[in-house]
Design an enzyme around this catalytic site. Structure first.
Site, PDB file in Angstrom:
ATOM      1  N   ASP A 108      -9.675  -9.450  -7.713  1.00 57.89           N
ATOM      2  CA  ASP A 108      -9.041 -10.183  -8.873  1.00 57.89           C
ATOM      3  C   ASP A 108      -9.287  -9.024  -9.891  1.00 57.89           C
ATOM      4  O   ASP A 108     -10.480  -8.368 -10.273  1.00 57.89           O
ATOM      5  CB  ASP A 108      -9.488 -11.376  -9.486  1.00 57.89           C
ATOM      6  CG  ASP A 108      -8.893 -11.826 -10.831  1.00 57.89           C
ATOM      7  OD1 ASP A 108      -8.139 -10.897 -11.226  1.00 57.89           O
ATOM      8  OD2 ASP A 108      -9.304 -12.813 -11.215  1.00 57.89           O
TER       9      ASP A 108
ATOM     10  N   LYS B 290       4.758  -0.467 -13.540  1.00 64.26           N
ATOM     11  CA  LYS B 290       5.967  -0.860 -13.406  1.00 64.26           C
ATOM     12  C   LYS B 290       6.259  -1.872 -14.758  1.00 64.26           C
ATOM     13  O   LYS B 290       5.733  -2.754 -14.991  1.00 64.26           O
ATOM     14  CB  LYS B 290       6.190  -1.798 -12.286  1.00 64.26           C
ATOM     15  CG  LYS B 290       7.638  -2.305 -11.733  1.00 64.26           C
ATOM     16  CD  LYS B 290       7.813  -3.468 -10.990  1.00 64.26           C
ATOM     17  CE  LYS B 290       7.201  -3.188  -9.566  1.00 64.26           C
ATOM     18  NZ  LYS B 290       8.402  -2.473  -8.730  1.00 64.26           N
TER      19      LYS B 290
ATOM     20  N   GLY C  28       0.625  -1.338   0.062  1.00 62.12           N
ATOM     21  CA  GLY C  28       0.049   0.013  -0.225  1.00 62.12           C
ATOM     22  C   GLY C  28       0.705   1.451  -0.095  1.00 62.12           C
ATOM     23  O   GLY C  28       0.392   2.404   0.400  1.00 62.12           O
ATOM     24  N   SER C  29       2.043   1.221  -0.295  1.00 60.64           N
ATOM     25  CA  SER C  29       2.782   2.411  -0.107  1.00 60.64           C
ATOM     26  C   SER C  29       2.531   3.569  -1.261  1.00 60.64           C
ATOM     27  O   SER C  29       2.494   4.702  -1.080  1.00 60.64           O
ATOM     28  CB  SER C  29       4.415   2.205  -0.299  1.00 60.64           C
ATOM     29  OG  SER C  29       4.489   1.615  -1.570  1.00 60.64           O
TER      30      SER C  29
ATOM     31  N   ASP D 144       2.122  -0.910  -9.223  1.00 62.26           N
ATOM     32  CA  ASP D 144       3.214  -1.345  -9.067  1.00 62.26           C
ATOM     33  C   ASP D 144       3.454  -2.716  -8.855  1.00 62.26           C
ATOM     34  O   ASP D 144       4.503  -3.173  -8.172  1.00 62.26           O
ATOM     35  CB  ASP D 144       3.526  -0.365  -7.891  1.00 62.26           C
ATOM     36  CG  ASP D 144       4.960  -0.701  -7.498  1.00 62.26           C
ATOM     37  OD1 ASP D 144       6.153  -0.558  -8.362  1.00 62.26           O
ATOM     38  OD2 ASP D 144       5.345  -0.590  -6.283  1.00 62.26           O
TER      39      ASP D 144
ATOM     40  N   ASP E 214      -6.278  -5.640  -4.664  1.00 62.49           N
ATOM     41  CA  ASP E 214      -4.955  -6.466  -4.517  1.00 62.49           C
ATOM     42  C   ASP E 214      -5.952  -7.840  -4.193  1.00 62.49           C
ATOM     43  O   ASP E 214      -6.798  -7.543  -3.453  1.00 62.49           O
ATOM     44  CB  ASP E 214      -3.833  -6.138  -3.515  1.00 62.49           C
ATOM     45  CG  ASP E 214      -2.836  -6.865  -4.132  1.00 62.49           C
ATOM     46  OD1 ASP E 214      -1.823  -6.087  -4.402  1.00 62.49           O
ATOM     47  OD2 ASP E 214      -2.433  -7.952  -3.802  1.00 62.49           O
TER      48      ASP E 214
END
Lengths: 297, 1018
Positions: free
Chosen positions: A94, A159, A53-54, A119, A78
């Site tokens: 999902d 990412k 969770g950053s 990410d 998530d």
């Protein structure tokens, strides 16, 4: 690597703990924002593959400023459970499932998102080509959802690992966004293949309506989009797919902390505990057996 | 494939060693195994180990799977990897040449293929659980099917069953295994039980059983008739990647075995017996190094297993050792021996000592009873009883002489000679009179000389050396060998060499004694603490020169170190090789039929034999650990190592002897088990090229680089504690390597008695808990009358430090000359520069800057620059501060990952840099006499789709560039302008380093390293 040696190797890791970020990757999003001003005018955000969770923490801080819009919403999705974050609605779901999309749209009150990010990274096996394929699939799953929720002109950040077929992805994203940039924040080690694809100005494909269906695979979802992806042909011909190199931009001040550098003890100080402990791995029971403990059921 | 033309700067691929991702054996052709090595399909003969044929199948993709349809002639071979697919006739593989083969493709990653029972169709399972059916004769699409679940997979298996059904089995990324029927497109089971991703699923031929393995490190057996879990097996220490069934039992004894392979670099054999809930581990095979075993297959007929690793090794495993001719496994209790020999053992009487003289084993009981185990270790015979030889006796013998030597603590030595039928031929008894109480006794023999060395329990007594006549067993001569005065000696190993007439004695306290037996025996030299460790456990001759009395020998230390030692004509001892195994007790060494270097000893509860040359375990015998009576006998028969390990466990005598085999132990020995991080080429003997490589697996390896591009592993060094950063040669004799933990090692390359690397010196880390990475270094040689006497080395660190050191081969110590810091960023690369006869140091860092320090004023106090080398002017060395940064210019956006340079004039250098920013930049560095300037001249921002990690200037016109997008390119630099002239794909993933070897008239060769290493010719 022990806790304190990791602290020295990586000042971002240390600073993340000091500033209360759940992971050092928070700095990557902050540096991407410094470069691309990603959050100005942004109201509705979807954070995919969000645990621990950053990035949601960063989004919460940046979007819920003093004069934030009453419509401001952040949804973090998530498969893993996530501890709560202020102003963030977390969904354990999902990202490829149509239900997830429905729930996001409910939270947004039927309005489309301004910004979608991911990410996420899979567990790597070490087989480079398979790992790159799985990572590409993860990006496509995120992009699939993004094409359903993103407003025209919205942005998408994910990412990537710059391996052998990354130029295929650059080319395909080029059909969907005004600008596609490969960005490397200083907080991401240069020794790692990790970078971020920053896609600005979403342009939905004309005449193509995104539709999430459980019976469609991600491959099939993109099949008719016309973004140059390979198709299955009746003669099994190999498609010569388009490749393109996205411009590279290094972000973060050159004088900011270097994630590859080693800092001395004085610059590091006392070692701190991580903000969030890692979750139980699938091989937990194997470890317990090895230690001769009774496996937990 | 590209054609080879030197003018155009194009590459011609030569050879590749790297991850083996697919293996397949054939049912109808016993002796063939097919391997996918990168995009190349290779066929090997498992008996000879020879490569039968090779064909490049795909232009880009690696081969991940091979399936053979054998019910037709010619056989059909389906090969897949990534989204690529090819079906070829088996006979075509053997055709000479490499015709361009038709590559077919689907739109998604392929996990499995299977032929239909009649061979007319091929089923292809993709990563989204869709099966594509293809008509094989025309290679056209028939249809695509799914079971309604299109979740992403990690593994899959298809089986065409005799009853017409086609079963699909898939491992998902999270917990579940899906089993479905292709004809009905219907899900049969969603099997739950694993945790995490399922990495392999395998269906038995009958479709009755399924085995699976996952992230949770367990293997599960499922009953497909009921969809129920039958058994689970635990044991692997990391993720499991591959499974194969074999050895199905018959109706009376329903059972089967499974071969598994894992990230822990081991393969294991498991047995399932119907009705059991446990999959029992039967065998552990320690066979690969580094990262993982990526592929495996079983030849059920020959009972051979094959594994292919990330290390590029192709290992053959005997899955049925027990049935090989000559194999023995027997156990004898005291009562069983007593029964067979009609003797009566006293209460508590036990077998205390034994000696294996090849044809039989002589044993001595605690009450002085002698027996011989004979007739191929099947029968026991009582010999005699001698009450003088009881508990504290030592039983040994002369190797290859069938002479057993027994001594008691009173100094009686009994010798018994046997014939090949284990009958006593002769015996003799001698008495040691020269020591008060007798301690250890050792023997050493050559073709015609036999020695017994005895040590007194009184430490000041000399050693007693007796030479024995092989026929009469009479003592020919007795000598007293003085011990070094005041030194503690406790003998543990002895070696006599005929050519030099030296007796080498190994002792506890890391001491080696050298006795000269020419004339009156004398203590010629002794060496204390030159080797590390405590007890010398084994000595073996490597080579000796009669004229100069120079001797090379191998030495093992009990605590896992081993050495090659040279004693030169001046009796000076030099360590030629110094290495260590990870843990356990090292007891000795031997050489196998290939001349490979093997070590043996104990670790935890096993006795092991380890092939150090090829890096795999030859044997592993569970014996309960080192604290017991044991004997190890070995010989080479028809080029194959035969061994016999006899040990005592719970007072029983146990024997394990291996059998013969008509297949190879391995096909390829491979290279690094993880990514190659840095490489360099040195000149060896007779124009041979030596490749020194450093890997993420923390090893430094020495290989021979042959002119055909093949790489043959010679030696592995394990002394680094973390992944390697840089490896550069100092000259053709010395090479340096650096890594994290502030490790900077200087190695000497030795060619005698075998090619190996020996640690010569290290630079001591600046902290007791070093966590700095030594990123790079550069050296300049120091010469005296043309002879290299030392060098100056500049080192750069991850905390922005820069240091310059002086090293002299005689003094063997590094002296710091310059110390300083650039900024706080990590420095990645460094090079010395010589401009207008002055020395400079250039660095490149993560901030994208090229920076130059003037180090001339400091270094010219001690050295004179003479061409490309230095001579020492003054040795009054002091440490000075590095403070003269004269150029600091940003070239790249971020990290400069690769750099090479070429001198144009003595005042001008061309520097080519590659960065994390995908850019390739040509920069001119000019010294106009007063200032040095750096000017980027040509700039290719998108020179690659990813980080450029290698830049090697080939000649005045061309530069070789490689990048992480797996591209190798050549650029023209002849006009200070970067022009792309060749662009090719490399199968080496994580492309991270390259080096150029100059074969003179045969041209230049580039070695590309990453996940594997490839060679190509220019």
């Amino acid at each position: 690597m022990g806790k304190s040696s990791k602290d020295k190797r990586d000042l971002y890791y240390r600073r993340a703990k000091e500033e209360g970020w759940r992971a050092r990757s928070a700095f990557k999003l902050l540096q991407l924002n410094e470069q691309f001003d990603l959050f100005s005018g942004v109201t509705r955000v979807v954070d995919l593959c969000a645990a621990p969770g950053s990035w949601s923490q960063v989004l919460s801080k940046e979007i819920f400023t003093k004069d934030h819009s009453p419509d401001a919403r952040i949804v973090a999705v998530d498969l893993q459970p996530m501890s709560p974050i202020d102003h963030v609605t977390t969904l354990q779901a999902d990202i490829t499932h149509p239900k997830t999309l429905e729930r996001i749209m409910e939270i947004f009150g039927g309005k489309k998102a301004d910004f979608v990010c991911s990410d996420g990274a899979p567990d790597v096996t070490g087989l480079h080509d398979l790992d790159e394929y799985i990572q590409a699939q993860l990006i496509l799953s995120a992009l699939q959802l993004a094409t359903c929720v993103l407003k025209e002109g919205g942005s998408f950040v994910a990412k990537i690992f710059r391996g052998r077929d990354i130029d295929l992805l650059y080319s395909q994203l080029g059909y969907l966004f005004d600008k596609v940039i490969c960005a490397k924040p200083r907080a991401s080690r240069s020794s790692s293949l990790e970078s971020f694809i920053v896609c600005i100005g979403y342009r939905p494909r004309a005449g193509w309506k995104p539709e999430l269906r459980p019976d469609l695979s991600t491959e099939e979802f993109f099949q008719d989009m016309g973004i140059g992806r390979a198709r299955l042909h009746s003669d099994l011909a190999v498609d010569d797919e388009e490749r393109k190199v996205a411009p590279f931009i290094a972000c973060g001040d050159l004088n900011s902390i270097d994630s590859d550098a080693t800092y001395s003890r004085g610059e590091v100080g006392r070692s701190l505990d991580p903000v969030q402990m890692p979750t139980a791995p699938p091989y937990k029971r194997a470890l317990e057996r090895k230690r001769g403990e009774q496996p937990s059921e | 494939m590209a054609t080879y033309s030197s003018k155009s700067g194009k590459f011609h691929p030569l050879s590749h060693v790297g991850p083996i991702c697919a293996l397949q054996s054939l049912k109808t052709l016993d002796d063939v195994v097919l391997a996918g090595e990168g995009p190349v399909l290779k066929a090997y003969n498992v008996r000879s180990g020879q490569l039968i044929a090779e064909k490049r199948v795909f232009p880009r993709n690696k081969i991940h799977g091979i399936k053979v349809y054998e019910n037709t002639e010619p056989k059909l071979v389906a090969i897949f990897g990534g989204r690529s697919l090819s079906v070829i006739s088996f006979d075509d593989i053997k055709l000479p040449g490499n015709p361009v083969r038709k590559e077919y493709g689907v739109e998604d990653w392929i996990f499995a293929v299977e032929f239909s029972c009649d061979g007319s169709k091929l089923y292809i399972l993709t990563a989204h659980n869709v099966v594509i059916t293809v008509d094989v004769s025309g290679m056209t699409l028939i249809d695509t099917r799914n079971c309604g679940w299109k979740s992403i997979l990690y593994s899959g298996c298809i089986r065409s069953l005799k009853d017409g059904r086609v079963l699909i089995c898939c491992g998902t990324v999270m917990d579940g295994i899906l089993v479905w029927d292709l004809n009905e497109s219907k899900l049969i089971y969603n099997l739950k039980g694993h945790e995490g991703s399922i990495f392999d699923v395998e269906l038995s031929e009958s479709g009755e059983y399924l085995v699976s393995c996952s992230d949770d490190r367990s293997i599960k057996v499922w009953d497909l008739a009921k969809g129920s879990l039958l058994a689970t097996g635990w044991g692997h220490g990391a993720r499991i990647w591959g499974l194969d069934f074999f050895d199905f039992g018959d109706q009376d004894e329903p059972s089967f075995k499974v071969l598994s392979s894992s990230e822990d670099c081991t393969a294991r054999v498991w047995k399932y017996i119907k009705g059991s809930s446990e999959l029992v581990q039967e065998k552990l095979l320690v066979c690969h190094t580094g990262r993982s075993i990526w592929s495996q297959c079983v030849n059920d007929k020959l009972k051979l297993g094959f594994t292919g690793g990330a290390d590029g090794k192709l290992k053959i495993h005997d899955l049925n050792e027990e049935s090989r001719s000559g194999y023995k496994n027997s156990s004898w209790s005291i009562s069983k021996i007593a029964g067979q020999t009609n003797t009566i053992f006293a209460k508590g009487e036990a077998i205390k000592g034994y000696y294996d003289f090849a044809q039989g084993l002589v044993t001595l009981s605690s009450e002085g009873k002698f027996f011989v185990w004979k007739d191929g270790f099947t029968k026991w015979e009582y010999l005699f009883e001698d009450k003088r030889f009881t508990s504290y006796s030592i039983v040994t013998g002369f190797e290859g002489k069938r002479i057993v030597v027994v001594r008691n603590k009173e100094g009686n030595i009994l010798m018994v000679k046997f014939d090949e039928q284990c009958r006593q031929v002769n015996s003799n008894e001698i008495q040691i009179t020269d020591c008060s109480k007798v301690g250890n006794m050792l023997t050493s023999s050559t073709d015609d000389r036999l020695f017994i060395l005895t040590e007194s329990l009184n430490p000041t007594d000399p050693l007693v050396l007796q030479e024995v006549d092989e026929q009469t067993l009479e003592v020919k001569r007795t000598d007293l060998l003085p011990k070094p005065q005041g030194e503690k000696v406790s003998i543990s190993a002895v070696l006599y060499d005929r050519d030099t007439d030296y007796l080498v004695v190994g002792s506890r306290f890391a001491t080696i004694l050298l006795y000269d037996l020419q004339g009156e025996p004398t203590l010629s030299a002794y060496y204390k603490n030159l080797v590390k460790g405590d007890t010398v456990s084994g000595l073996a001759l490597a080579s000796a020169k009669k004229e100069t009395r120079e001797i090379f020998f191998y030495l093992t230390m009990k605590d896992c170190r081993y050495y090659i030692i040279n004693i030169d004509e001046d009796r000076k001892m030099q360590i030629v090789e110094d290495n260590q195994l990870q843990r356990g007790f090292l007891e000795g060494l031997l050489f196998d039929g290939n001349g490979d270097f093997l070590l043996y000893g104990f670790k935890s509860d096993v006795f092991y034999i380890w092939n150090e040359t090829r890096q795999f375990e030859v044997a592993r015998i569970i014996c309960g650990g080192p604290h017991r009576q044991w004997s190890f006998h070995h010989s080479i028969e028809d080029g194959i190592l035969r061994y016999r390990f006899i040990f005592t466990r719970a007072s029983d005598l146990q024997l394990i002897q291996n059998g013969t085999r008509d297949f190879k132990e391995f096909i390829n020995s491979g290279l690094h088990g993880r990514e190659v991080r840095s490489m360099c080429v040195m000149n060896g003997k007779d124009e041979a090229k030596l490749l020194v490589s450093g890997g993420e697996d923390t090893t430094v390896k020495l290989s021979e680089l042959k002119s055909d591009g093949s790489i043959e592993l010679l030696w592995t060094q394990r002394q680094h504690g973390s992944g390697l950063q840089s490896v550069h040669p100092v000259n053709d004799e010395f090479v340096m390597s650096s890594s994290a933990r502030e490790e900077l090692f200087l190695w000497k390359v030795s060619q005698e008695p075998r090619s190996c690397l020996c640690l010569y010196r290290t630079i001591k880390p600046s902290s007791s808990h070093p966590d700095l990475r030594v990123m790079d270094f550069d050296t300049i040689e120091i010469k005296e009358q043309g002879k290299a006497v030392g060098f100056v080395v500049a080192t750069v660190y991850s905390d922005s430090h820069i240091r310059i050191w002086y090293f002299n081969y005689e003094e063997k110590s590094f002296k710091m000359l310059i110390n300083g810091q650039y900024k706080t960023c990590c420095i990645l690369l460094t090079r010395f520069l010589v401009l207008r006869g002055k020395l400079y140091l250039m660095i490149a860092s993560t901030n994208g800057h090229l920076s130059v320090f003037d180090v001339n004023s400091d270094l010219s106090r001690y050295f004179k620059l003479d061409g490309n080398s230095l001579t020492v002017l003054s040795d009054k060395f002091e440490v000075s501060e590095l403070d003269n940064l004269i150029v600091d210019q940003q070239i790249h956006q971020s990290s400069i990952k690769a750099l090479d340079l070429r001198y144009i004039l003595d005042s001008e250098i061309v520097v080519v840099t590659g960065g994390d920013d995908n850019a390739l930049i040509l920069t001119r560095l000019i010294d106009d006499g007063s200032t040095i300037s750096i000017t980027p001249i040509s700039f290719a921002p998108d020179a690659a789709a990813s980080t450029i990690t290698c830049v090697n200037i080939l000649d005045q016109d061309k530069v070789f560039v490689a990048s992480v997008d797996q591209k190798v390119r050549t650029w023209d630099i002849s006009r200070y302008d970067l022009k792309l002239i060749d662009d090719q794909y490399t199968t080496v993933a994580d492309t991270g380093c390259a080096t150029v070897a100059d074969f003179g008239e045969k041209g230049k060769m580039v070695v590309i390293g990453g996940a594997g290493a490839s060679t190509c010719k220019l």
